[in-house]
Scaffold this motif. Structure first.
Motif, PDB file in Angstrom:
ATOM      1  N   ILE A 112       0.771  -1.163   0.026  1.00  7.62           N
ATOM      2  CA  ILE A 112       0.185  -0.102   0.041  1.00  7.62           C
ATOM      3  C   ILE A 112       0.753   1.359   0.141  1.00  7.62           C
ATOM      4  O   ILE A 112       1.598   1.303   0.853  1.00  7.62           O
ATOM      5  N   LEU A 113       0.787   1.803  -1.073  1.00  7.37           N
ATOM      6  CA  LEU A 113       1.477   3.268  -0.971  1.00  7.37           C
ATOM      7  C   LEU A 113       0.370   4.437  -0.786  1.00  7.37           C
ATOM      8  O   LEU A 113      -0.786   4.212  -1.142  1.00  7.37           O
ATOM      9  N   ASN A 114       0.768   5.183  -0.082  1.00  2.47           N
ATOM     10  CA  ASN A 114      -0.187   6.334   0.431  1.00  2.47           C
ATOM     11  C   ASN A 114       0.231   7.738  -0.041  1.00  2.47           C
ATOM     12  O   ASN A 114       1.519   7.994   0.612  1.00  2.47           O
ATOM     13  N   ILE A 115      -0.277   8.334  -0.917  1.00  3.10           N
ATOM     14  CA  ILE A 115       0.497   9.538  -1.673  1.00  3.10           C
ATOM     15  C   ILE A 115      -0.690  10.757  -1.301  1.00  3.10           C
ATOM     16  O   ILE A 115      -1.776  10.530  -1.678  1.00  3.10           O
ATOM     17  N   ASP A 116      -0.367  11.710  -0.501  1.00  2.11           N
ATOM     18  CA  ASP A 116      -1.371  12.583  -0.087  1.00  2.11           C
ATOM     19  C   ASP A 116      -0.817  13.929   0.377  1.00  2.11           C
ATOM     20  O   ASP A 116       0.075  14.175   0.492  1.00  2.11           O
ATOM     21  N   HIS A 117      -1.629  14.773   0.833  1.00  4.86           N
ATOM     22  CA  HIS A 117      -1.285  16.074   1.302  1.00  4.86           C
ATOM     23  C   HIS A 117      -1.948  16.502   2.540  1.00  4.86           C
ATOM     24  O   HIS A 117      -1.995  17.949   2.976  1.00  4.86           O
ATOM     25  N   HIS A 118      -2.981  15.748   3.128  1.00  2.00           N
ATOM     26  CA  HIS A 118      -3.747  16.079   4.257  1.00  2.00           C
ATOM     27  C   HIS A 118      -2.679  15.891   5.533  1.00  2.00           C
ATOM     28  O   HIS A 118      -2.011  14.965   5.806  1.00  2.00           O
ATOM     29  N   HIS A 119      -2.747  16.972   6.260  1.00  3.50           N
ATOM     30  CA  HIS A 119      -1.688  17.045   7.283  1.00  3.50           C
ATOM     31  C   HIS A 119      -1.993  16.033   8.414  1.00  3.50           C
ATOM     32  O   HIS A 119      -1.241  15.432   9.215  1.00  3.50           O
ATOM     33  N   HIS A 129       3.931   8.905   1.469  1.00  2.00           N
ATOM     34  CA  HIS A 129       4.550  10.239   1.271  1.00  2.00           C
ATOM     35  C   HIS A 129       3.404  11.168   1.351  1.00  2.00           C
ATOM     36  O   HIS A 129       2.447  11.440   0.427  1.00  2.00           O
ATOM     37  N   VAL A 130       3.588  11.781   2.382  1.00  2.00           N
ATOM     38  CA  VAL A 130       2.345  12.923   2.859  1.00  2.00           C
ATOM     39  C   VAL A 130       3.125  14.050   2.937  1.00  2.00           C
ATOM     40  O   VAL A 130       4.038  14.295   3.608  1.00  2.00           O
ATOM     41  N   VAL A 131       2.767  14.962   2.037  1.00  2.00           N
ATOM     42  CA  VAL A 131       3.504  16.376   1.923  1.00  2.00           C
ATOM     43  C   VAL A 131       2.341  17.583   2.236  1.00  2.00           C
ATOM     44  O   VAL A 131       1.541  17.795   1.264  1.00  2.00           O
ATOM     45  N   PRO A 132       2.235  17.592   3.696  1.00  2.00           N
ATOM     46  CA  PRO A 132       1.038  18.538   4.236  1.00  2.00           C
ATOM     47  C   PRO A 132       1.488  20.200   3.377  1.00  2.00           C
ATOM     48  O   PRO A 132       0.413  21.068   3.092  1.00  2.00           O
ATOM     49  N   GLN A 133       2.608  20.434   3.141  1.00  2.00           N
ATOM     50  CA  GLN A 133       2.609  21.788   2.669  1.00  2.00           C
ATOM     51  C   GLN A 133       2.461  21.909   1.118  1.00  2.00           C
ATOM     52  O   GLN A 133       2.480  22.941   0.228  1.00  2.00           O
TER      53      GLN A 133
END
Ligand SMILES: [Mn+2]
Length: 332
Positions: A112-119, A129-133
């Motif tokens: 499972i890969l998780n690519i997102d921007h929710h902080h 790979h979570v990038v909140p900015q």
């Protein structure tokens, strides 16, 4: 592989997964928005360009999509979880919490890969790979593409642009950094027709949507001297206007702009709920001290600091009491 202080970045890890994996399933959160759909469409095409076996999964009951998103082409779309999911890598896009996707079969994936921007992403992946900015998940994909040497074709650029323009509120929300504008410039350079996409997303509004908005604006209530500005939409409002549930999108943005508002909220009855007790609450903050995602999380939802939501069985008066209390605490 580049490392920073001896730690391999999530960016490197996810790039390796995308390069090395052979078979993928892409998916996103339920009731997908522009960023969810744009990210799905773009990533599908990126993986195809890399020669991968990739399909995009969305549950059949998501269709028809809200009218404004129907123009987005979703290649290799499936509405049942592939039988060989245990041999595939599932990529969740723009999905802060695995429970925001109801297809339990996807949890049997090889990876499972998780690519997102929710902080407040719950980091449910083997690689997160979570990038909140980042302004949107599409921006995260755009950034990865630069390393994958996939050409930015016009169809990919258009899909990414849909995510960018919708998640930044047409480049107006505070998540709109210089990166978002650099990305826009790059996408326009690749052939995006800004006005054509604007028209597809924001014009051609059905009359029922306008009538639903009128009802929402007619029911506005303000609390605590206007700090909390709320409205409700009932089953009757939908029935009387012939509106789809998705037509409520944007109502809350009219409320957030009202003078003196710190938090705006739309409380709407869920047509899909047979017990008729469940309400969906969408919150928007306009005051820097307020984090509506914290309120939403406490009530079983989530989101961003300035835009979040949850579902509840609380009656409207109880709900107002909870919101007023939490708002007062956050404003100190
Ligand atoms: Mn998003």
């Amino acid at each position: 592989m580049s490392t920073h202080n001896g730690v391999t970045s999530s960016r490197e890890l996810v790039l390796n997964e995308l390069r090395d994996g052979e078979r993928f399933v892409l998916t996103t959160h339920e009731h997908p928005d522009g960023d969810a759909l744009g990210s799905l469409a773009a990533m599908q095409q990126v993986l195809c360009a890399l020669g991968k076996d990739a399909v995009s999964f969305m549950a059949a009951d998501e269709f028809p999509l809200p009218y404004e998103y129907r123009f987005i082409e979703l290649p290799q779309l499936v509405t049942t979880v592939p039988e060989d999911v245990a041999d595939r890598t599932v990529i969740f896009l723009d999905c802060g919490n695995i429970d925001r996707n109801r297809a339990d079969g996807l949890k049997h994936a090889a990876r499972i890969l998780n690519i997102d921007h929710h902080h407040d992403n719950t980091r449910f992946g083997d690689v997160d790979h979570v990038v909140p900015q980042a302004s949107c998940t599409a921006e995260v994909i755009w950034d990865l593409m630069g390393e994958l040497e996939v050409p930015l074709t016009q169809p990919i650029a258009e899909a990414l642009y849909v995510g960018l323009v919708t998640d930044t509120g047409k480049f107006m929300y505070e998540n709109t950094g210089s990166r978002a504008h650099e990305m826009a410039a790059d996408l326009i350079g690749a052939g995006v027709d800004v006005h054509a996409i604007y028209r597809r997303l924001y014009e051609g509004v059905p009359q029922g949507k306008l009538e639903l908005l009128a009802r929402g604006l007619g029911a506005v209530e303000r609390f605590d001297g206007g700090l909390l500005t709320l409205t409700q939409l009932t089953r009757e409002d939908y029935a009387a206007t012939g509106a789809d549930e998705s037509y409520s999108e944007g109502v809350v943005d009219h409320l957030r702009s009202v003078e003196g508002t710190a938090v705006a909220g739309l409380v709407r009855e869920l047509l899909s709920d047979s017990a008729a007790t469940r309400r969906k609450v969408s919150l928007r903050a306009t005051d820097d001290r307020v984090d509506v995602s914290a309120i939403a999380r406490e009530l079983g939802g989530g989101g961003h600091r300035r835009a979040a939501g949850f579902s509840t069985d609380l009656e409207f008066p109880e709900l107002v009491a909870v919101l007023r209390r939490r708002l007062a605490e956050q404003l100190g």
